[in-house]
Design a protein around this motif. Structure first.
Motif, mmCIF file in Angstrom:
data_model
loop_
_atom_site.group_PDB
_atom_site.id
_atom_site.type_symbol
_atom_site.label_atom_id
_atom_site.label_comp_id
_atom_site.label_asym_id
_atom_site.label_seq_id
_atom_site.Cartn_x
_atom_site.Cartn_y
_atom_site.Cartn_z
ATOM 1 N N GLU A 122 0.724 -1.316 0.301
ATOM 2 C CA GLU A 122 0.065 0.036 0.177
ATOM 3 C C GLU A 122 0.735 1.247 0.148
ATOM 4 O O GLU A 122 1.898 1.357 0.812
ATOM 5 N N GLU A 123 0.519 2.076 -0.875
ATOM 6 C CA GLU A 123 0.986 3.454 -0.780
ATOM 7 C C GLU A 123 0.788 4.147 0.596
ATOM 8 O O GLU A 123 -0.275 4.262 0.883
ATOM 9 N N ALA A 124 1.882 4.863 0.698
ATOM 10 C CA ALA A 124 1.704 6.010 1.891
ATOM 11 C C ALA A 124 0.858 6.922 1.486
ATOM 12 O O ALA A 124 1.131 7.402 0.448
ATOM 13 N N LYS A 125 0.104 7.479 2.415
ATOM 14 C CA LYS A 125 -0.876 8.630 2.006
ATOM 15 C C LYS A 125 -0.316 9.735 2.034
ATOM 16 O O LYS A 125 0.942 9.961 2.720
ATOM 17 N N SER A 126 -0.552 10.534 1.235
ATOM 18 C CA SER A 126 0.054 11.937 0.941
ATOM 19 C C SER A 126 -0.471 12.699 2.134
ATOM 20 O O SER A 126 -1.242 12.671 2.808
ATOM 21 N N ILE A 127 0.452 14.151 2.181
ATOM 22 C CA ILE A 127 -0.032 14.997 3.333
ATOM 23 C C ILE A 127 -1.224 15.605 3.195
ATOM 24 O O ILE A 127 -2.150 15.972 4.041
ATOM 25 N N GLN A 128 -1.645 15.618 1.823
ATOM 26 C CA GLN A 128 -3.030 16.260 1.548
ATOM 27 C C GLN A 128 -4.007 15.301 1.979
ATOM 28 O O GLN A 128 -5.160 15.981 2.504
ATOM 29 N N GLY A 133 -8.584 14.655 4.376
ATOM 30 C CA GLY A 133 -9.288 13.450 4.378
ATOM 31 C C GLY A 133 -10.576 13.428 5.179
ATOM 32 O O GLY A 133 -10.591 14.012 6.353
ATOM 33 N N ILE A 134 -11.746 12.935 4.788
ATOM 34 C CA ILE A 134 -13.001 13.122 5.513
ATOM 35 C C ILE A 134 -13.241 12.042 6.151
ATOM 36 O O ILE A 134 -13.137 10.547 5.645
ATOM 37 N N ASN A 135 -13.398 12.135 7.330
ATOM 38 C CA ASN A 135 -14.227 10.922 8.110
ATOM 39 C C ASN A 135 -15.680 10.715 8.182
ATOM 40 O O ASN A 135 -16.306 11.662 8.573
ATOM 41 N N TYR A 136 -16.251 9.750 7.457
ATOM 42 C CA TYR A 136 -17.794 9.861 7.519
ATOM 43 C C TYR A 136 -18.395 9.674 8.646
ATOM 44 O O TYR A 136 -19.340 10.440 8.945
ATOM 45 N N LYS A 137 -17.933 9.218 9.742
ATOM 46 C CA LYS A 137 -18.315 9.167 11.178
ATOM 47 C C LYS A 137 -18.453 10.618 11.553
ATOM 48 O O LYS A 137 -19.750 10.957 12.309
ATOM 49 N N ASN A 138 -17.635 11.441 11.338
ATOM 50 C CA ASN A 138 -17.722 12.737 11.985
ATOM 51 C C ASN A 138 -18.704 13.774 11.269
ATOM 52 O O ASN A 138 -18.786 14.867 11.511
ATOM 53 N N LEU A 139 -19.181 13.217 10.091
ATOM 54 C CA LEU A 139 -20.190 14.034 9.100
ATOM 55 C C LEU A 139 -21.529 14.145 9.976
ATOM 56 O O LEU A 139 -22.343 14.827 9.726
#
Length: 647
Positions: A122-128, A133-139
């Motif tokens: 798995e590729e490492a996540k970018s800083i962006q 990134g959006i957490n569905y639970k927090n919406l």
């Protein structure tokens, strides 16, 4: 021994005759059956007392026999286990042999399978992706309220009786509503089937009926003489005309009917989510809903208003997550979320995330030139180091850097937190005597009040305020004793006066959206300039303005020093809240160009004297009798010229 046993061995209870001769007497036990079988064994041998040595020998014999019995049992158990294991092994080997044989047969028929693929790393996540990134639970705001306040037992009981609430959109924000919407008026479509730069672009579309209603609404708004046109709430809600509903919420906020305004905003947001395209997922960072498309702006405006409603209801984490959504769907940040996101992070106590965000924006968006990010970064750094129990030197340095660049924030924070310090008041550094025009000072004061009032509760915390006031006093001492610091402060003050001469367009739009939410958000009016434009489509409009349905608008002429130079400063100094109110010429439904020509007949460009007279008339309109002043666009270019009345 009991008598029963004695009789058993003796053979009965018959006694010898008394007169018989004892010499011929033979005891009965001698003739008993058991004795005759074993004549050498005495049946009463166990009754005789034995010596100690004999008892010990008997015990040893018994112990040896017991040990032998135990060993025999153990060996038997081991043998049984071995037999079972051998059977199991035999069966397994047999099964494996069958499987191997079947696999071999298949391989012979079809050929050997290809080698197993290497595991995908798995590729490492970018800083962006990490920052935005959006957490569905927090919406979901109900989740945050449940986490903060616990479950509502009465509401849960009602839900069990009625069943589940109607979910608007399972892909994103969930707002329970009492009614189901109809797909009429607005729809969302994908502009291109293929992704552009890895992103999918969407737009909100108007059907023919909605366009008719919208043009009628625009004619009411642009011809209104004040900010409160006469609008029918029931008609707007029944047809779900979102622009009209947002305009009504401004009126309700101004009238301090906050509950009704909040419900209408929630309904608008729920409806916009309801009409969303199936592929438009709020948690996906690759979706775009560009602000430059006229019909998309209502989505941005509604979300921004809803963010303030959420944070005012203590749902700071949900508000922060929606701010990321707005930053993702249009990275150009048309409503200046960079001015709000740091304050929401402080309220949500996402301190480490805020530290990482500011460090990222230093290289991409010039965070070192934004006072709100610098002060919020120092405060977030303080909380992070305090949690890690580290050295506060780094947090102190960050706060000193913010104070040297924007010293005016310090006395304003003392003011909003009801604190005083004589050293701060007497220090030349915090008096901020730079050469600013009155209009620029008014705008700068609006920004200061906006930030300090919104974050006052976080600076007012005892530990934070002790740290902040101590560093402010240290900064005054360093400024008085260090000439390099004095030089740095004065040099940056001249730079600050340059880039603060005009507010960015994004900030102006942001303030226009929330201009009637002052009392709701801040408990006081903080904006001295009230641009008289509709918040559903705030000005100034983007340069690349896409108006697919040819809606006609007349922009509002705002008085500032850039519009009229020195004369603009004079007018602003006399009437800070001055705004030119245009008489709007709106488009006829059948012919757009014809209506424009009729209204512009006999009108031409005017000299500076005419412009001067028009400005004076508008100034009189603000403080005296009503005078009509019209604005009309010229066909040759994009300039806007005054049109004086015929009389």
């Amino acid at each position: 021994m009991s008598t029963r046993n004695i009789r058993k061995f003796v053979g009965g209870n018959v006694l010898p005759p008394p007169d018989s001769d004892d010499s011929d007497y033979e005891p009965l036990y001698a003739t008993s059956k058991k004795v005759t079988k074993n004549p050498t064994v005495n049946p009463f041998e166990g009754l005789c007392p034995s010596s100690d040595s004999e008892q010990e020998k008997g015990r040893e014999d018994n112990e040896e026999s017991d040990e032998e019995i135990k060993l025999d049992k153990k060996t038997k158990r081991k043998n049984l286990k071995r037999k079972k294991q051998q059977k199991m092994r035999g069966s397994k080997v047999f099964e494996m042999d069958e499987i191997d044989q079947s696999v071999k047969e298949i391989n012979d028929l079809l050929g050997a399978p290809p080698p197993a693929p290497e595991p995908v790393v798995e590729e490492a996540k970018s800083i962006q992706d990490i920052l935005f990134g959006i957490n569905y639970k927090n919406l979901n705001p109900s989740y945050e309220l449940r986490r903060l306040l616990g479950p509502d037992l009465e509401e849960e009981a009602r839900n069990r009786k009625r069943g589940r609430h109607y979910s608007i959109n399972k892909r994103g924000l969930v707002i329970p509503v009492e009614e189901k919407f109809r797909r009429v008026g607005l729809t969302m479509s994908m502009l291109t089937a293929e992704k552009v730069d890895g992103c999918s672009f969407f737009s909100i579309d108007h059907d023919e009926t909605y366009r008719k209603h919208h043009k009628m609404f625009l004619s009411i708004i642009v011809t209104a003489r004040d900010d409160f046109p006469d609008l029918n709430v029931n008609e707007a809600v029944e047809f779900m005309h979102v622009e009209k509903i947002l305009q009504i919420t401004d009126i309700l906020f101004a009238m301090e009917e906050y509950d009704r305004a909040k419900k209408l905003i929630e309904k608008v947001v729920a409806y916009l989510l309801f009409i969303s395209h199936p592929l438009f997922r709020m948690c996906d960072r690759s979706v775009r809903l560009e602000y430059k498309i006229l019909e998309n702006r209502v989505y941005h405006v509604a979300m921004l208003k809803y963010i303030y409603v959420l944070t005012n209801s203590a749902c700071h984490r949900t508000a922060l997550e929606l701010s990321k959504v707005l930053l993702n769907i249009d990275p150009t940040d048309p409503l200046a979320m960079i001015m709000l996101v740091d304050m929401l992070a402080l309220r949500a106590r996402e301190h480490q995330w805020l530290v990482d965000l500011v460090e990222y924006w230093r290289n991409t968006r010039g965070a070192d030139y934004m006072f709100n990010l610098l002060y919020s970064y120092a405060l977030a750094k303080f909380h992070v180091i305090k949690k890690q129990k580290g050295d506060m030197a780094e947090a102190d340095a960050a706060l000193h850097f913010a104070m040297k660049r924007f010293p005016s924030v310090v006395p304003e924070l003392f003011k909003v937190t009801n604190n005083k310090n004589q050293q701060i008041d007497n220090c030349e550094m915090f008096q901020d005597k730079q050469n600013m025009s009155r209009s620029v000072k008014l705008l700068w004061n609006d920004l200061l009040k906006y930030y300090t009032l919104f974050t006052a509760s976080k600076w007012r915390e005892p530990e934070v305020w002790t740290w902040f006031s101590k560093n402010a006093v240290v900064m005054t001492q360093q400024y008085d004793n260090d000439e390099e610091i004095q030089k740095y402060v004065k040099t940056f003050a001249s730079q600050r006066a340059t880039f603060l001469r005009r507010l960015p367009q994004q900030v102006v739009r942001h303030f226009q959206v929330i201009k009637f939410m002052n009392n709701f958000v801040f408990d006081e009016v903080i904006f001295t300039m009230r641009p008289g434009v509709a918040s559903y489509n705030p000005e100034p409009w983007p340069t690349e303005d896409i108006n697919r349905y040819k809606y006609r608008f007349t922009p509002q002429l705002q008085m500032n020093q850039h519009t009229f130079g020195l004369f603009g400063d004079l007018v602003r100094s006399l009437a800070p809240e001055f705004v030119a109110v245009p008489q709007v010429i709106h488009e006829q439904q059948d012919e757009a160009a014809g209506g424009h020509e009729e209204n512009g007949e006999g009108e031409g460009e005017h000299t500076f004297g005419d412009l001067y007279n028009a400005i004076c008339q508008n100034l009189l309109q603000t403080v005296g009798p009503d005078v009509d002043v019209n604005l009309l666009p010229t066909e040759e270019d994009d300039r806007w010229d005054f049109v004086l009345p015929d009389n």
